[in-house]
Design a protein around this motif. Structure first.
Motif, PDB file in Angstrom:
ATOM      1  N   VAL A 136       0.696  -1.123   0.034  1.00 40.91           N
ATOM      2  CA  VAL A 136      -0.068   0.075   0.034  1.00 40.91           C
ATOM      3  C   VAL A 136       0.747   1.263   0.073  1.00 40.91           C
ATOM      4  CG1 VAL A 136      -1.691   1.392   1.167  1.00 40.91           C
ATOM      5  CG2 VAL A 136      -1.920  -1.233   1.224  1.00 40.91           C
ATOM      6  N   CYS A 137       1.804   1.336   0.906  1.00 41.97           N
ATOM      7  CA  CYS A 137       2.975   2.491   1.040  1.00 41.97           C
ATOM      8  C   CYS A 137       3.499   2.551  -0.286  1.00 41.97           C
ATOM      9  CB  CYS A 137       3.626   2.133   2.021  1.00 41.97           C
ATOM     10  SG  CYS A 137       4.863   3.454   2.317  1.00 41.97           S
ATOM     11  N   GLU A 138       3.828   1.606  -1.138  1.00 40.22           N
ATOM     12  CA  GLU A 138       4.540   1.541  -2.371  1.00 40.22           C
ATOM     13  C   GLU A 138       3.757   2.089  -3.468  1.00 40.22           C
ATOM     14  OE1 GLU A 138       7.364   1.911  -5.323  1.00 40.22           O
ATOM     15  OE2 GLU A 138       7.646   1.769  -3.229  1.00 40.22           O
ATOM     16  N   ARG A 139       2.610   1.617  -3.426  1.00 40.46           N
ATOM     17  CA  ARG A 139       1.550   2.163  -4.397  1.00 40.46           C
ATOM     18  C   ARG A 139       1.390   3.471  -4.365  1.00 40.46           C
ATOM     19  NH1 ARG A 139       0.954  -0.989  -8.847  1.00 40.46           N
ATOM     20  NH2 ARG A 139      -1.344  -0.321  -9.041  1.00 40.46           N
ATOM     21  N   ILE A 140       0.975   4.060  -3.147  1.00 40.03           N
ATOM     22  CA  ILE A 140       0.942   5.446  -2.802  1.00 40.03           C
ATOM     23  C   ILE A 140       2.036   6.242  -3.293  1.00 40.03           C
ATOM     24  CG2 ILE A 140       0.655   7.244  -1.005  1.00 40.03           C
ATOM     25  CD1 ILE A 140      -1.222   5.260   0.550  1.00 40.03           C
ATOM     26  N   ARG A 141       3.422   5.696  -2.667  1.00 39.67           N
ATOM     27  CA  ARG A 141       4.643   6.254  -3.118  1.00 39.67           C
ATOM     28  C   ARG A 141       4.771   6.641  -4.510  1.00 39.67           C
ATOM     29  NH1 ARG A 141       9.206   5.691  -5.340  1.00 39.67           N
ATOM     30  NH2 ARG A 141       8.529   3.612  -5.975  1.00 39.67           N
ATOM     31  N   TYR A 142       4.480   5.448  -5.319  1.00 38.79           N
ATOM     32  CA  TYR A 142       4.447   5.327  -6.888  1.00 38.79           C
ATOM     33  C   TYR A 142       3.639   6.511  -7.483  1.00 38.79           C
ATOM     34  CZ  TYR A 142       4.277   3.709 -11.886  1.00 38.79           C
ATOM     35  OH  TYR A 142       4.569   3.817 -13.214  1.00 38.79           O
ATOM     36  N   ALA A 143       2.491   6.341  -6.950  1.00 38.42           N
ATOM     37  CA  ALA A 143       1.537   7.548  -7.408  1.00 38.42           C
ATOM     38  C   ALA A 143       1.900   8.893  -7.269  1.00 38.42           C
ATOM     39  CB  ALA A 143       0.146   7.455  -6.963  1.00 38.42           C
ATOM     40  N   GLN A 144       2.589   9.378  -6.066  1.00 41.98           N
ATOM     41  CA  GLN A 144       2.932  10.596  -5.581  1.00 41.98           C
ATOM     42  C   GLN A 144       4.080  11.031  -6.780  1.00 41.98           C
ATOM     43  OE1 GLN A 144       4.194   9.999  -1.603  1.00 41.98           O
ATOM     44  NE2 GLN A 144       2.279  10.781  -1.015  1.00 41.98           N
ATOM     45  N   GLN A 145       5.017   9.944  -6.887  1.00 43.95           N
ATOM     46  CA  GLN A 145       6.180  10.303  -7.855  1.00 43.95           C
ATOM     47  C   GLN A 145       5.650  10.757  -9.232  1.00 43.95           C
ATOM     48  OE1 GLN A 145       8.854   6.787  -8.708  1.00 43.95           O
ATOM     49  NE2 GLN A 145      10.681   8.141  -7.891  1.00 43.95           N
ATOM     50  N   LYS A 146       4.561   9.952  -9.613  1.00 48.83           N
ATOM     51  CA  LYS A 146       4.124  10.051 -11.057  1.00 48.83           C
ATOM     52  C   LYS A 146       3.002  11.208 -11.240  1.00 48.83           C
ATOM     53  CE  LYS A 146       6.625   6.575 -12.992  1.00 48.83           C
ATOM     54  NZ  LYS A 146       7.596   6.980 -13.834  1.00 48.83           N
ATOM     55  N   GLU A 147       2.852  11.835  -9.897  1.00 49.57           N
ATOM     56  CA  GLU A 147       1.999  13.023  -9.959  1.00 49.57           C
ATOM     57  C   GLU A 147       0.522  12.504 -10.208  1.00 49.57           C
ATOM     58  OE1 GLU A 147       2.812  15.855  -8.577  1.00 49.57           O
ATOM     59  OE2 GLU A 147       4.793  15.373  -8.417  1.00 49.57           O
ATOM     60  N   PHE A 148       0.148  11.263  -9.920  1.00 45.69           N
ATOM     61  CA  PHE A 148      -1.061  10.687 -10.280  1.00 45.69           C
ATOM     62  C   PHE A 148      -2.016  11.022  -9.084  1.00 45.69           C
ATOM     63  CE2 PHE A 148       0.568   6.732 -12.382  1.00 45.69           C
ATOM     64  CZ  PHE A 148       0.971   7.298 -13.546  1.00 45.69           C
ATOM     65  N   ASN A 149      -3.348  11.446  -9.122  1.00 49.28           N
ATOM     66  CA  ASN A 149      -4.296  11.464  -8.274  1.00 49.28           C
ATOM     67  C   ASN A 149      -4.759  10.518  -7.218  1.00 49.28           C
ATOM     68  OD1 ASN A 149      -4.333  14.135  -8.898  1.00 49.28           O
ATOM     69  ND2 ASN A 149      -5.876  14.005 -10.292  1.00 49.28           N
ATOM     70  N   SER A 150      -4.524   9.335  -7.908  1.00 54.26           N
ATOM     71  CA  SER A 150      -4.992   7.854  -7.155  1.00 54.26           C
ATOM     72  C   SER A 150      -3.976   6.935  -7.608  1.00 54.26           C
ATOM     73  CB  SER A 150      -6.451   7.938  -7.260  1.00 54.26           C
ATOM     74  OG  SER A 150      -6.852   7.416  -8.543  1.00 54.26           O
ATOM     75  N   ASN A 151      -4.403   5.690  -7.150  1.00 54.20           N
ATOM     76  CA  ASN A 151      -3.933   4.226  -7.365  1.00 54.20           C
ATOM     77  C   ASN A 151      -4.615   3.258  -6.786  1.00 54.20           C
ATOM     78  OD1 ASN A 151      -2.196   2.730  -8.659  1.00 54.20           O
ATOM     79  ND2 ASN A 151      -0.339   3.635  -7.785  1.00 54.20           N
TER      80      ASN A 151
END
Length: 326
Positions: A136-151
């Protein structure tokens, strides 16, 4: 969203975002009230709150032990998950003095050990079951890095027990405002996590969670063993060569035993030579200079420890190792 607070009656009202920068009549008393962006308003309010609390902590007079004249030991029982007791210059002073003996200037970030928020609880949850919740932490971090709004968190290949644990953890993140929304799709067997973009939350999922975890494990063991300690997180070290380095987590046990904990939730290999040099510079025993790397297994930790003259641990072995040092 947008928000307004009436200066006359104190009423708080939510508005549509389009009204930011305009004036609206208070629904309670009719007074004209400015409308602000909610994130901007809360950020400014938080800045004021933390500034006032820091000032209060600096003004606190540390209690004295009548026999020795020393500060009361921080090992006294208090709720480590809900306290700003450690957020003071007095609590950090022994750590600063220890680095001073090494000709290093240490600058404390007193708010970094304030546990009145929810970062510490979330970090302990992640670290205690990293194999499951780390995703969960990694999916959120990845979305932040890619400037996504969600994952998406996929549940289709999880056991019923794991699905239940993931759902409970994600709901807890939402309850503590570490995510903006969580949308469960039973048909597709996934949960969509909508990100919370406050800078402190972004830093948490980018890697701060591991620092919080290391801090809380250390505090718990200090209380259990009833030892005297000082601690710091996010302290800045300034060397005579004008080099600066941020320290992740540090404990000074009984005013003599230093525990340096570097936390890595991502790649760490390119900096190993710096850590080797720093350990020698600080004259810290190998067992007390710790690299906590989330993604290492026990065999990797053992091999790297033998190779580099430092102690490598993961989230599962950090507490076990600290217990051997007290």
């Amino acid at each position: 969203m947008a928000i307004s607070r009436c200066n006359k009656c104190g009423n708080i009202t939510e508005h549509e975002r389009e009204l930011v920068g305009t004036s609206s009549d208070c629904v309670q008393c009719g007074t004209a009230t400015s409308v602000y962006d909610t994130h901007f308003f809360v950020s400014k309010l938080s800045d004021m709150y933390f500034a006032l609390r820091k000032e209060l902590n600096e003004l606190r007079i540390p209690s004295k032990d009548s026999a020795s004249g020393n500060l009361e030991k921080p090992s006294e029982v208090f709720d480590i998950h809900n306290s700003d007791m450690l957020s003071s210059a007095a609590q950090h002073a022994p750590v600063i003095e220890w680095f001073k003996t090494k000709n290093i200037t240490a600058t404390a970030n007193v708010d970094a050990v304030d546990t009145t928020g929810f970062f510490d609880e979330a970090a302990v949850a992640i670290g205690s079951d990293y194999e499951l919740l780390g995703e969960v932490c990694e999916r959120i971090r990845y979305a932040q890095q890619k400037e996504f709004n969600s994952n998406l968190i996929y549940l289709d290949k999880k056991s019923k027990e794991d699905v239940k644990a993931l759902e409970a953890f994600i709901q807890r993140l939402y309850d503590h405002s570490l995510i903006a929304r969580c949308i469960s799709n039973k048909k597709e067997k996934n949960i969509r996590i909508v990100l919370q973009n406050a800078p402190s939350v972004r830093r948490f999922f980018a890697g701060d969670w591991l620092e919080w975890y290391a801090l809380m494990i250390g505090l718990r063991i200090c209380q259990e063993r009833k030892v005297e300690y000082s601690c710091a997180r996010n302290m800045t070290l300034s060397f005579p060569s004008n080099e600066k380095r941020e320290l992740d987590v540090f404990f000074l046990i009984n005013k003599t035993l230093p525990l340096y904990i570097e936390c890595k939730a991502g790649d760490f290999r390119q900096e190993l030579d710096k850590y080797v040099a720093l350990r020698k510079r600080l004259h810290i025993d190998q067992s007390c200079f710790i690299l906590c790397v989330a993604d290492l297994d026990s065999e990797q930790c053992k091999g790297l420890s033998a190779m580099y003259g430092m102690t490598f641990v993961n989230t599962q072995t950090l507490g076990q190792h600290l217990l051997t040092l007290f």
